[in-house]
Enzyme design. Structure first.
Site, PDB file in Angstrom:
ATOM      1  N   ILE A 116      17.855  69.759  20.944  1.00  0.00           N
ATOM      2  CA  ILE A 116      16.485  69.284  21.133  1.00  0.00           C
ATOM      3  C   ILE A 116      15.880  69.878  22.401  1.00  0.00           C
ATOM      4  O   ILE A 116      16.598  70.156  23.365  1.00  0.00           O
ATOM      5  CB  ILE A 116      16.469  67.729  21.161  1.00  0.00           C
ATOM      6  N   CYS A 117      14.578  70.106  22.370  1.00  0.00           N
ATOM      7  CA  CYS A 117      13.826  70.523  23.561  1.00  0.00           C
ATOM      8  C   CYS A 117      12.528  69.722  23.562  1.00  0.00           C
ATOM      9  O   CYS A 117      12.506  68.598  23.075  1.00  0.00           O
ATOM     10  CB  CYS A 117      13.604  72.033  23.588  1.00  0.00           C
ATOM     11  N   ARG A 118      11.439  70.267  24.087  1.00  0.00           N
ATOM     12  CA  ARG A 118      10.190  69.509  24.102  1.00  0.00           C
ATOM     13  C   ARG A 118       9.508  69.519  22.741  1.00  0.00           C
ATOM     14  O   ARG A 118       9.074  68.491  22.254  1.00  0.00           O
ATOM     15  CB  ARG A 118       9.233  70.035  25.182  1.00  0.00           C
ATOM     16  N   MET A 144      11.449  66.478  21.691  1.00  0.00           N
ATOM     17  CA  MET A 144      11.298  65.186  22.367  1.00  0.00           C
ATOM     18  C   MET A 144       9.903  64.603  22.183  1.00  0.00           C
ATOM     19  O   MET A 144       9.729  63.393  22.241  1.00  0.00           O
ATOM     20  CB  MET A 144      11.634  65.315  23.857  1.00  0.00           C
TER      21      MET A 144
END
Length: 108
Positions: free
Chosen positions: A59-61, A87
């Site tokens: 996961i990232c932004r 996120m």
């Protein structure tokens, strides 16, 4: 073309091993409790900290960095699943987060 698996945040199992590849300041503001934090640019040096026998939900932004990280991990023998929407989608779905700052967790 990659056959990398992408899943929405709603399909991430509650016991999933989550790898967060965002920068330190993003992690500190808000992240999934229990996630492993390795910023994308540190992944080639630190991927040995990860268990190759575990499925990793990356996961990232928003999903771009995690896509690159998951493709890289897949190419190095790991099973990696990109979390679509990152996120931002996690927060929008009301899924739980924690912060390192003592403030209400947020996504930067």
């Amino acid at each position: 073309m990659s056959d990398l698996q992408n899943v929405p945040v709603t399909a991430v199992p509650s016991d999933a091993r989550i790898l967060d590849v965002r920068e330190d300041y993003e992690w500190e503001a808000g992240h999934v409790d229990g996630a492993v934090h390795i910023p994308l640019d540190q992944l080639p040096a630190r991927f040995g900290e990860l268990d190759p026998d575990e499925d990793l939900h990356v996961i990232c932004r928003a999903g771009g960095r995690s896509q690159r990280a998951a493709e890289w991990l897949e190419g190095n023998g790991y099973t990696a699943i990109n979390v679509s929407g990152g996120m931002g989608a996690w927060a929008d779905a009301g899924k739980p987060m924690v912060s390192e700052t003592g403030s209400e967790p947020t996504v930067l």
